[in-house]
Design an enzyme around this catalytic site. Structure first.
Site, PDB file in Angstrom:
ATOM      1  N   HIS A  28      -5.574  16.039  26.866  1.00 24.16           N
ATOM      2  CA  HIS A  28      -6.627  14.476  26.557  1.00 24.16           C
ATOM      3  C   HIS A  28      -7.199  13.904  28.623  1.00 24.16           C
ATOM      4  O   HIS A  28      -6.708  12.480  27.549  1.00 24.16           O
ATOM      5  CB  HIS A  28      -7.469  14.472  25.704  1.00 24.16           C
ATOM      6  CG  HIS A  28      -7.414  13.272  24.587  1.00 24.16           C
ATOM      7  ND1 HIS A  28      -6.113  12.336  24.828  1.00 24.16           N
ATOM      8  CD2 HIS A  28      -6.548  14.013  23.089  1.00 24.16           C
ATOM      9  CE1 HIS A  28      -5.743  11.569  23.134  1.00 24.16           C
ATOM     10  NE2 HIS A  28      -5.504  13.406  23.040  1.00 24.16           N
ATOM     11  N   HIS A  82      -3.458  12.552   9.312  1.00 20.89           N
ATOM     12  CA  HIS A  82      -4.215  12.143  10.672  1.00 20.89           C
ATOM     13  C   HIS A  82      -5.249  13.918  10.281  1.00 20.89           C
ATOM     14  O   HIS A  82      -4.697  15.025  10.681  1.00 20.89           O
ATOM     15  CB  HIS A  82      -3.446  11.789  11.727  1.00 20.89           C
ATOM     16  CG  HIS A  82      -3.976  11.604  13.318  1.00 20.89           C
ATOM     17  ND1 HIS A  82      -5.378  11.146  13.115  1.00 20.89           N
ATOM     18  CD2 HIS A  82      -3.583  11.543  14.403  1.00 20.89           C
ATOM     19  CE1 HIS A  82      -5.984  11.313  14.322  1.00 20.89           C
ATOM     20  NE2 HIS A  82      -5.170  11.160  15.305  1.00 20.89           N
ATOM     21  N   GLU A  84      -7.326  14.593  13.410  1.00 21.41           N
ATOM     22  CA  GLU A  84      -7.036  14.752  14.962  1.00 21.41           C
ATOM     23  C   GLU A  84      -6.387  16.342  14.532  1.00 21.41           C
ATOM     24  O   GLU A  84      -5.898  16.908  14.003  1.00 21.41           O
ATOM     25  CB  GLU A  84      -6.226  14.148  15.827  1.00 21.41           C
ATOM     26  CG  GLU A  84      -6.744  14.174  16.934  1.00 21.41           C
ATOM     27  CD  GLU A  84      -6.102  13.616  18.248  1.00 21.41           C
ATOM     28  OE1 GLU A  84      -5.346  12.558  17.555  1.00 21.41           O
ATOM     29  OE2 GLU A  84      -6.924  13.188  19.164  1.00 21.41           O
ATOM     30  N   ASP A  86      -5.284  18.842  16.236  1.00 15.69           N
ATOM     31  CA  ASP A  86      -3.713  18.966  16.911  1.00 15.69           C
ATOM     32  C   ASP A  86      -3.026  18.653  15.242  1.00 15.69           C
ATOM     33  O   ASP A  86      -1.962  19.163  15.593  1.00 15.69           O
ATOM     34  CB  ASP A  86      -3.043  18.056  17.576  1.00 15.69           C
ATOM     35  CG  ASP A  86      -2.771  16.920  17.936  1.00 15.69           C
ATOM     36  OD1 ASP A  86      -4.069  16.067  17.096  1.00 15.69           O
ATOM     37  OD2 ASP A  86      -2.251  16.029  17.833  1.00 15.69           O
ATOM     38  N   HIS A 148      -4.134   6.329  15.095  1.00 16.72           N
ATOM     39  CA  HIS A 148      -4.487   6.321  15.907  1.00 16.72           C
ATOM     40  C   HIS A 148      -6.208   6.033  16.428  1.00 16.72           C
ATOM     41  O   HIS A 148      -6.596   5.868  16.773  1.00 16.72           O
ATOM     42  CB  HIS A 148      -3.872   7.154  16.908  1.00 16.72           C
ATOM     43  CG  HIS A 148      -4.971   8.458  17.598  1.00 16.72           C
ATOM     44  ND1 HIS A 148      -4.476   9.615  17.871  1.00 16.72           N
ATOM     45  CD2 HIS A 148      -5.033   7.803  18.770  1.00 16.72           C
ATOM     46  CE1 HIS A 148      -5.201   9.506  19.301  1.00 16.72           C
ATOM     47  NE2 HIS A 148      -5.848   8.520  19.526  1.00 16.72           N
ATOM     48  N   ASP A 167       0.514  10.220  13.826  1.00 18.13           N
ATOM     49  CA  ASP A 167       0.757  10.012  15.883  1.00 18.13           C
ATOM     50  C   ASP A 167       1.242   8.510  15.707  1.00 18.13           C
ATOM     51  O   ASP A 167       2.134   9.063  17.309  1.00 18.13           O
ATOM     52  CB  ASP A 167      -1.084   9.631  16.222  1.00 18.13           C
ATOM     53  CG  ASP A 167      -1.058  11.075  16.505  1.00 18.13           C
ATOM     54  OD1 ASP A 167      -0.354  12.371  16.387  1.00 18.13           O
ATOM     55  OD2 ASP A 167      -2.485  10.885  16.908  1.00 18.13           O
ATOM     56  N   TYR A 195       3.935   7.764  25.258  1.00 16.14           N
ATOM     57  CA  TYR A 195       2.575   7.724  24.453  1.00 16.14           C
ATOM     58  C   TYR A 195       2.617   6.404  23.953  1.00 16.14           C
ATOM     59  O   TYR A 195       1.282   6.822  23.422  1.00 16.14           O
ATOM     60  CB  TYR A 195       3.449   8.726  22.911  1.00 16.14           C
ATOM     61  CG  TYR A 195       2.993   9.364  21.561  1.00 16.14           C
ATOM     62  CD1 TYR A 195       2.500  10.200  22.220  1.00 16.14           C
ATOM     63  CD2 TYR A 195       2.894   8.111  21.333  1.00 16.14           C
ATOM     64  CE1 TYR A 195       1.590  10.950  21.520  1.00 16.14           C
ATOM     65  CE2 TYR A 195       1.706   8.333  20.032  1.00 16.14           C
ATOM     66  CZ  TYR A 195       1.444  10.110  20.207  1.00 16.14           C
ATOM     67  OH  TYR A 195       0.678  10.520  19.184  1.00 16.14           O
ATOM     68  N   HIS A 228       4.564  14.402  16.269  1.00 11.15           N
ATOM     69  CA  HIS A 228       4.604  14.458  17.507  1.00 11.15           C
ATOM     70  C   HIS A 228       6.249  13.863  17.998  1.00 11.15           C
ATOM     71  O   HIS A 228       6.382  13.477  17.847  1.00 11.15           O
ATOM     72  CB  HIS A 228       4.276  13.648  18.698  1.00 11.15           C
ATOM     73  CG  HIS A 228       2.175  14.541  18.595  1.00 11.15           C
ATOM     74  ND1 HIS A 228       2.062  15.483  18.847  1.00 11.15           N
ATOM     75  CD2 HIS A 228       1.238  13.664  18.380  1.00 11.15           C
ATOM     76  CE1 HIS A 228       0.725  16.033  18.231  1.00 11.15           C
ATOM     77  NE2 HIS A 228       0.594  15.168  18.367  1.00 11.15           N
TER      78      HIS A 228
END
Lengths: 404, 53
Positions: A28, A82, A84, A86, A148, A167, A195, A228
């Protein structure tokens, strides 16, 4: 597949079951030059628990890794730290395939997951500070709103003292090595900063709250396991990233000044070069970033620990150039603070670009120290001398701000 | 009474404090804040707030 894609043992009862994405470059708007990993973790307690999942196209890889240590049917609980995609993209497939007894998320997580997927089961909402008994192990949830997303929470595994941080504290770095200390230190440090700058910089007040909460909880932490990139397991790595986050959230300025610009026919680039000479002569550490050569996400990373920002554009069609619209939109949303600032640019007849950039800097609340510097068409020797002086002045203002 | 929490980020609006920096005078009941007011922390709209007991 389970004979090929295997779980990686962290402890006898904790495994990494995520996926490695060597190819992803666009996240993104963020250039992930070194790819990334989507981390999922399996806790082999009496109640076998899966912490987070992976991006949807990698579901098979996650299932294979799980199957290499335990029959997926045996998983009792799934925790979604989370929502999101991913991290939740494989959640529908996981629920379908595993049929877990319960799926846990924060209140906002349950809401977000409900808007993403048509899930065949209810999400059990956990409250801030709630502890879940897994029989031979315990995990505690702590909400970390806006680190996040509104749903973000972290999960602490008591026995092994692992903090699963979704995240937060992560980085985009693909690799087979699971620990940060197994990578080149400079790469880890850069990707960690990149990041933070690209994902969390504008959320500084929430980072402060999360760090304060961590301090209050006073947890013994043996590992920080984000969603990540590699896990941090050394005392130095764990303290290091917490200190870095505290430093970055304060955005304390340094003597570095970043010059971000785009040029039509080389005039604005010449101005940037002369400004850089002045910045350097004035004692600042100047970094020039042409938007024809640099990516917006690298610009933001450089600004994270800067003390000054000089921004320039040629005037094109009565406005700034498209590459500058791109970087100012992206950077503006990430809300950089505590910067001495100035705007410049070459123009032919109307010259709106430097004024528009000056307004952008002012609206961001930055310390704009001079009128916009404009040069008609092509800078001559006098113009370049003015540019150099402009650089010296901004260097002085930047260094003065460090003494406040 | 008079306290509302932003469901998105956890910011708490207190009537006794208002949000003067964003044009909401001290003492303004939550219901009387303009509909276009947003959470000063995260920018979420007014309909994302819930009363706090």
């Amino acid at each position: 597949m389970k004979d090929t894609f295997k779980a990686v043992k962290i402890f006898d009862d904790v495994y990494w079951v995520g996926a490695i994405d060597w190819d992803v470059r666009q996240f993104h708007g963020y250039l992930t030059s070194r790819g990334t990993t989507y981390n999922a973790f399996l806790i082999l307690a009496d109640k076998i628990t899966l912490i987070d999942t992976v991006k949807a196209p990698f579901a098979d890889e996650m299932f294979a890794r799980i199957a290499s240590v335990v029959d997926p049917d045996k998983i009792d609980y799934i925790v979604s730290n989370h929502a999101e995609m991913d991290h939740s993209g494989s959640l529908p497939a996981a629920i379908e395939g595993i049929k877990p007894e319960k799926v846990f998320a924060s209140k906002m997580g349950a809401k977000a997951l409900g808007r993403h997927f048509d899930l065949p089961c209810d999400i059990t909402v956990v409250s801030d500070g709630e502890t879940l008994d897994l029989g031979s192990e315990k995990i505690t949830f702590a909400e970390t709103k806006m680190c996040h997303w509104p749903d973000s929470m972290i999960t602490y595994q008591h026995g092994r003292q692992i903090l699963f941080t979704q995240d937060a504290f992560g980085m985009h770095l693909a690799g087979f090595e699971r620990y940060a200390d197994e990578y080149d230190r400079a790469i880890v440090d850069y990707e960690t900063a990149k990041y933070y700058a690209n994902i969390l910089m504008h959320l500084a007040s929430f980072i402060d709250k999360a760090l304060e909460k961590l301090g209050t909880l006073n947890l013994d932490i043996s590992m920080i396991a984000p969603d990540h990139g590699p896990i941090r397991r050394t005392g130095e790595d764990i303290a290091g990233i917490i200190n870095s986050y505290a430093k970055w959230s304060a955005q304390e300025p340094t003597g570095k000044v970043v010059v971000v610009y785009d040029s039509m026919w080389g005039s604005t680039a010449r101005m940037a070069g002369a400004i850089g000479e002045g910045l350097s002569a004035g004692g600042a550490k100047a970094k020039l970033m042409s938007m024809s050569a640099c990516h917006r996400s690298d610009v933001v990373t450089e600004i994270l620990d800067a003390g000054g920002l000089v921004i320039g554009s040629a005037t094109m069609n009565n406005d700034i150039q498209p590459a500058m619209a791109d970087v100012t939109t992206y950077l503006g949303g990430l809300k950089p603070r505590n910067l001495a600032a100035g705007a410049f640019g070459s123009y032919g007849w109307s010259g709106e670009a430097p004024k528009n950039l000056q307004k952008w800097l002012t609206d961001l609340g930055l310390n704009v120290i001079a009128d916009p510097l404009r040069v008609n068409y092509v800078p001559d020797a006098d113009d370049l001398a003015k540019c150099r002086q402009f650089g010296v002045d901004i260097a002085k203002a930047t260094l003065a701000s460090l003494e406040d | 009474m008079g306290k509302y929490i932003c469901d998105i980020c956890g910011y708490v609006y207190e009537m006794g404090r208002g949000d003067p920096e964003n044009g909401v005078e001290t003492g303004t009941p939550f219901d009387e804040i303009d509909d276009d007011w947003v959470c000063p922390e995260c920018g979420a709209g007014k309909d994302n707030f819930s009363p706090l007991d």
